[in-house]
Design a protein around this motif. Structure first.
Motif, PDB file in Angstrom:
ATOM      1  N   ARG A  99       0.788  -0.978   0.016  1.00  0.00           N
ATOM      2  CA  ARG A  99      -0.037   0.001  -0.169  1.00  0.00           C
ATOM      3  C   ARG A  99       1.072   1.131   0.066  1.00  0.00           C
ATOM      4  N   PHE A 100       2.075   1.138   0.627  1.00  0.00           N
ATOM      5  CA  PHE A 100       3.034   2.165   0.826  1.00  0.00           C
ATOM      6  C   PHE A 100       3.536   3.024  -0.264  1.00  0.00           C
ATOM      7  N   SER A 154       1.202   4.723  -2.991  1.00  0.00           N
ATOM      8  CA  SER A 154       1.051   5.650  -2.449  1.00  0.00           C
ATOM      9  C   SER A 154       2.216   6.581  -2.905  1.00  0.00           C
ATOM     10  N   MET A 161       2.706   7.299  -6.499  1.00  0.00           N
ATOM     11  CA  MET A 161       2.129   8.383  -6.685  1.00  0.00           C
ATOM     12  C   MET A 161       2.418   9.385  -7.035  1.00  0.00           C
ATOM     13  N   ALA A 162       2.829   9.827  -5.123  1.00  0.00           N
ATOM     14  CA  ALA A 162       3.740  10.747  -4.814  1.00  0.00           C
ATOM     15  C   ALA A 162       5.224  11.587  -6.044  1.00  0.00           C
ATOM     16  N   GLY A 176       5.032  10.901  -8.553  1.00  0.00           N
ATOM     17  CA  GLY A 176       4.906  10.642  -9.633  1.00  0.00           C
ATOM     18  C   GLY A 176       5.464   9.908 -10.999  1.00  0.00           C
ATOM     19  N   SER A 222     -12.616   2.409   0.137  1.00  0.00           N
ATOM     20  CA  SER A 222     -12.384   2.660  -1.045  1.00  0.00           C
ATOM     21  C   SER A 222     -11.270   3.533  -0.772  1.00  0.00           C
ATOM     22  N   SER A 223     -10.080   3.588  -0.119  1.00  0.00           N
ATOM     23  CA  SER A 223      -9.438   4.240  -0.248  1.00  0.00           C
ATOM     24  C   SER A 223      -8.400   4.779  -1.362  1.00  0.00           C
ATOM     25  N   ILE A 224      -8.141   3.104  -2.033  1.00  0.00           N
ATOM     26  CA  ILE A 224      -7.022   3.317  -3.460  1.00  0.00           C
ATOM     27  C   ILE A 224      -7.772   3.516  -4.745  1.00  0.00           C
ATOM     28  N   ASP A 232     -10.314   5.483  -4.398  1.00  0.00           N
ATOM     29  CA  ASP A 232     -10.549   7.235  -4.505  1.00  0.00           C
ATOM     30  C   ASP A 232      -9.199   8.122  -4.936  1.00  0.00           C
ATOM     31  N   LEU A 233      -7.953   7.357  -4.632  1.00  0.00           N
ATOM     32  CA  LEU A 233      -6.510   7.954  -4.749  1.00  0.00           C
ATOM     33  C   LEU A 233      -6.694   7.741  -5.892  1.00  0.00           C
ATOM     34  N   ILE A 272      -8.683  10.089  -7.788  1.00  0.00           N
ATOM     35  CA  ILE A 272      -8.984  11.715  -7.477  1.00  0.00           C
ATOM     36  C   ILE A 272      -7.714  12.131  -8.222  1.00  0.00           C
ATOM     37  N   LEU A 273      -6.873  11.729  -8.101  1.00  0.00           N
ATOM     38  CA  LEU A 273      -5.504  12.505  -8.612  1.00  0.00           C
ATOM     39  C   LEU A 273      -5.494  11.987 -10.611  1.00  0.00           C
ATOM     40  N   SER A 283       6.038  13.166   0.697  1.00  0.00           N
ATOM     41  CA  SER A 283       4.974  13.274   1.328  1.00  0.00           C
ATOM     42  C   SER A 283       5.308  15.888   0.859  1.00  0.00           C
ATOM     43  N   PRO A 292       2.699   9.218   2.714  1.00  0.00           N
ATOM     44  CA  PRO A 292       3.481  10.049   0.683  1.00  0.00           C
ATOM     45  C   PRO A 292       2.605  11.220   0.141  1.00  0.00           C
ATOM     46  N   ARG A 345     -14.296  14.002   0.613  1.00  0.00           N
ATOM     47  CA  ARG A 345     -13.350  13.055   0.687  1.00  0.00           C
ATOM     48  C   ARG A 345     -11.223  13.297   0.438  1.00  0.00           C
TER      49      ARG A 345
END
Lengths: 124, 657
Positions: free
Chosen positions: A38-39, A42, A45-46, A48, A73-75, A77-78, A81-82, A123, B298, B386
């Motif tokens: 998961r990390f 994330s 994405m950060a 790029g 639904s975090s993944i 949603d991420l 959103i992005l 981050s 991150p 959200r």
């Protein structure tokens, strides 16, 4: 690739990605590989990283995307959103992001950076 | 010899950061220096500084090598904290018309201290290797207890004198100072020469039977002497080896104290390491948990960017909706005005419509239409909410803090483990059994030394018997040989005479010193006690057993106070015998005496000690006023030790008179 293609439910890493995730979980930095995976998503994405640069195939299943990896639904949603990769196939995109993420984090850890440094720099 | 201390300077010794030239010089009319200081201020430190400067060891009973291990305890702590590394004591004194300047220095830079000494006599620099011998010649360390006297030892002195070992040590010290061992060696050498002369004398005899008889007796005597010499040499060798081994064992035992301290530190370190390990594990666990719950951290930067965009979009949509609402309200008002009625805003009767009102309505409706057409979707507040939920602003910061804490703990643990391993290496060869074995070895060696000393003492009657027979034979040979070979007879006679002379000299020397000490000690004692008529004085036997003698000549028992007065009397007498004309330094010598005896000691005992007495006293034993009342103008210098600040590790000395 058509928009109708279904999303992946079983996701994992290539053999090279699997070697990389071993580096992440060494010294018990993460409680388990799921947290590291998961990390890595994330982080990718950060940082790029572009999922299009990930290997198109050769992934060995590690997790059931909905049953194990995704909580809430975090993944999804991420990715939505992005607007990264194939937003209509978020788990397939997440798999590629994870592959790129673990490789990059492993490279930085082996270069004697700490996870705290990596996290802080990503981050922003 | 007339030795006199002139001054002392201290740098970073004990509580003294810098004492520049404390004048100790006295003359015969005012031979006393009094240094006042309350308990814990630094009297004993000053006393030990003098001892260290003279002998390389601040405390009596330990060698410079043993002292070096604990020397860092004397380094001034504030100076250490300021990064200074050198401790130094400089003494200036005069003796036999020469000026001496002795500097002893220790440098502490981690590890054992680097020690050095510098002695100059007038302008001549004395070689390092000869410094101790030169000082020993002036003030032998074996008799240092008689002129550098720690009052704390007073209470033990009397009891120590009533043990064989202490008496032997005492007699040996006095004999050494008086040079008796050299005379004893000479006596033995002359005995050998006498024996050779006897042999030559026997050869010169004319009567065959006499020759045979004399030769037989000489052979017997020679055999006895050789046997005795062989035994003596073996015993002396064994004694020397045992003494050397005992020194070694004592040094190792002194090291045991350090080992005990190491063991205590090791236990403390093990507790700290266990605590550190728990702390480290807890931090790692916290960090793992942070990664489980804060894996989105991150992406916080990217999500923030997205949030800014969504917020801007939502703000614009809300502005657009507000403008539509304003236009809609305007259309409503104008329509009602045309229809007639009440203003919805101010609840007033609306004015009747005219042509311009119709035109305004047409414009307002056109504006409303334009706004509706240009408006997109409304604000997406759910999306905004959200995104805000996904943004993690705390994990990265918290994780970084935990990492820093972990780094510190790991570094501390590393240092602790390094220290622990060092201690383990030192302790691994010194377990409890080894330490116990050292104690047993010390006991064994001390018993052996005692036994060898006894055997050597027991040889004296045998040697005396041989000497007697040798004298007898010499007389026979003289009679038999007559003037046959007068030069051989004269030589034999000469050696016999020298040997007899040496024997008598030693006996007289020892006896004279003993009698001198006994007389001086008795005189001192009767001047110190409250009721002198009750005593004849002190009786000191040849082996330095000390008895207090009552008025009828009987040996008496005495009180604790009496024992201290006996000890003071004996120390004074021994000092007079061993260190003629030299200085005496006394640390708290009066603490255990009542006021009357204190006055007696100061008025009669101290002046008897010689031309220079340095007293270190606290107000409980002697106030500044009492010192002046009792000793008056016999005080040459008077100083006071005081604390210049609240820092208990600092002291300095000021002159009061």
């Amino acid at each position: 690739m058509g928009k109708d293609q279904e999303d992946k439910q079983q996701i994992g890493l290539t053999a090279k990605g699997d070697e990389a995730i071993q580096v992440l979980v060494a010294d018990r930095r993460f409680a388990n590989q799921t947290d590291a995976y998961r990390f890595a998503i994330s982080y990718a994405m950060a940082a790029g990283l572009d999922p299009a640069d990930a290997p198109p195939g050769g992934y060995n299943t590690k997790f059931n995307a909905l049953g194990t990896l995704e909580s809430g639904s975090s993944i999804r949603d991420l990715i939505d959103i992005l607007g990264i990769g194939e937003t209509h196939r978020p788990f397939a995109t997440a798999e590629k992001l994870a592959e790129l993420g673990v490789r990059e984090i492993a490279r930085r850890l082996e270069g004697n950076e700490s996870l705290a440094d990596i996290m802080t720099s990503a981050s922003g | 010899m007339s030795l006199r201390f002139e001054s002392v300077s201290l740098k970073n010794f004990g509580p003294y950061r810098e004492i520049d030239t404390l004048n100790l010089g006295t003359d015969s009319s005012a031979p006393i220096v009094v240094i006042h200081g309350e308990n814990t201020l630094g009297k004993t430190s000053l006393f030990r500084a003098l001892r260290w400067c003279l002998y390389g060891s601040p405390e009596s009973g330990s060698t410079p090598a043993q002292a070096a291990r604990h020397l860092s305890e004397y380094m001034n702590r504030p100076a250490s904290r300021d990064g200074e590394t050198d401790m130094q004591v400089c003494m200036q004194f005069t003796a036999n018309g020469h000026r001496y300047r002795l500097v002893r220095m220790a440098r502490f830079e981690g590890g054992p201290p680097k020690l050095s000494a510098d002695l100059r006599v007038d302008s001549t620099v004395i070689q390092q290797a000869s410094i101790d011998a030169e000082i020993g010649r002036l003030l032998h360390p074996q008799i240092s207890e008689f002129f550098l006297f720690d009052g704390e030892l007073l209470k033990d002195f009397y009891d120590r004198l009533n043990t064989d070992r202490e008496r032997d040590l005492l007699r040996e010290s006095i004999d050494n100072v008086l040079g008796i061992p050299a005379l004893q060696l000479a006596e033995r050498d002359v005995a050998t020469l006498t024996e050779h002369a006897l042999q030559r004398q026997a050869k010169a005899l004319k009567n065959k039977k006499d020759v045979e008889n004399a030769r037989k007796q000489i052979r017997e005597l020679k055999s006895k002497q050789e046997s005795l010499d062989k035994d003596r040499k073996e015993i002396e060798d064994s004694l020397s080896k045992a003494k050397s081994a005992l020194e070694d064992v004592k040094e190792r035992i002194a090291g045991v104290e350090e080992l005990k301290a190491d063991a205590r530190e090791m236990e403390g370190l093990e507790v700290l390491i266990a605590g550190g390990k728990q702390e480290e594990e807890q931090l790692r666990e916290d960090m793992r948990r942070l990664l489980t719950t804060g894996w989105l951290a991150p992406a916080a930067g990217k999500l923030n960017g997205a949030l800014q965009q969504v917020v801007a979009k939502n703000d614009a949509a809300q502005q657009q909706q507000k403008a539509i609402q304003v236009a809609r309200d305007r259309v409503d008002v104008l329509r009602k005005q045309i229809q007639g009625g009440i203003c919805p805003a101010c609840q007033q009767e609306l004015p009747p419509p005219d042509e311009s009102t119709q035109m305004d309505l047409a414009e307002a409706e056109a504006e409303l239409k334009r706004l509706k057409e240009s408006a997109g979707d409304g604000p997406d507040l759910r999306l905004e909410r959200r995104i805000r939920e996904l943004i993690d602003t705390t994990t990265a910061k918290t994780y970084q803090q935990k990492q820093e804490q972990l780094n510190k703990v790991v570094a501390t643990q590393f240092e602790r483990n390094r220290r622990l391993n060092g201690l383990k290496d030192r302790l691994k060869d010194n377990d409890a059994a080894t330490v116990r074995q050292l104690g047993e070895e010390q006991d064994r060696l001390e018993v052996a030394i005692e036994r060898y000393g006894q055997i050597l003492r027991n040889q004296k009657p045998k040697q005396d018997e041989i000497n007697k027979q040798q004298d007898k034979l010499a007389g026979i040979l003289r009679r038999l040989g007559g003037g046959a070979q007068p030069e051989v007879a004269a030589e034999a006679f000469f050696f016999e005479y020298v040997r007899t002379l040496l024997t008598r000299t030693i006996e007289r020397y020892q006896e004279r010193t003993r009698a001198e000490v006994e007389k001086a000690a008795s005189e001192m004692f009767v001047t110190l006690v409250r009721d002198p008529q009750a005593y004849q004085g002190l009786r000191i036997s040849r082996d330095y057993r000390v008895d207090l003698v009552g008025q009828w000549g009987e040996a008496m028992k005495t009180s604790e106070g009496g024992k201290q007065l006996v000890a003071l009397s004996l120390i004074g007498a021994l000092k007079r015998a061993a260190v003629r004309g030299g200085p005496v330094v006394l640390d708290s010598p009066l603490a255990r005496l009542d006021l009357e005896h204190r006055a007696n000691v100061l008025k009669t005992w101290v002046p008897e000690l010689g031309n220079q007495a340095i007293l270190l006293v606290q107000s409980g034993e002697l106030t500044e006023g009492q010192a002046r009342d009792i000793m008056g103008n016999r005080i040459g210098h008077e100083y006071r030790i005081y604390r210049p600040s609240d820092d208990p590790e600092m002291a300095t000395i000021e002159r009061t008179q």
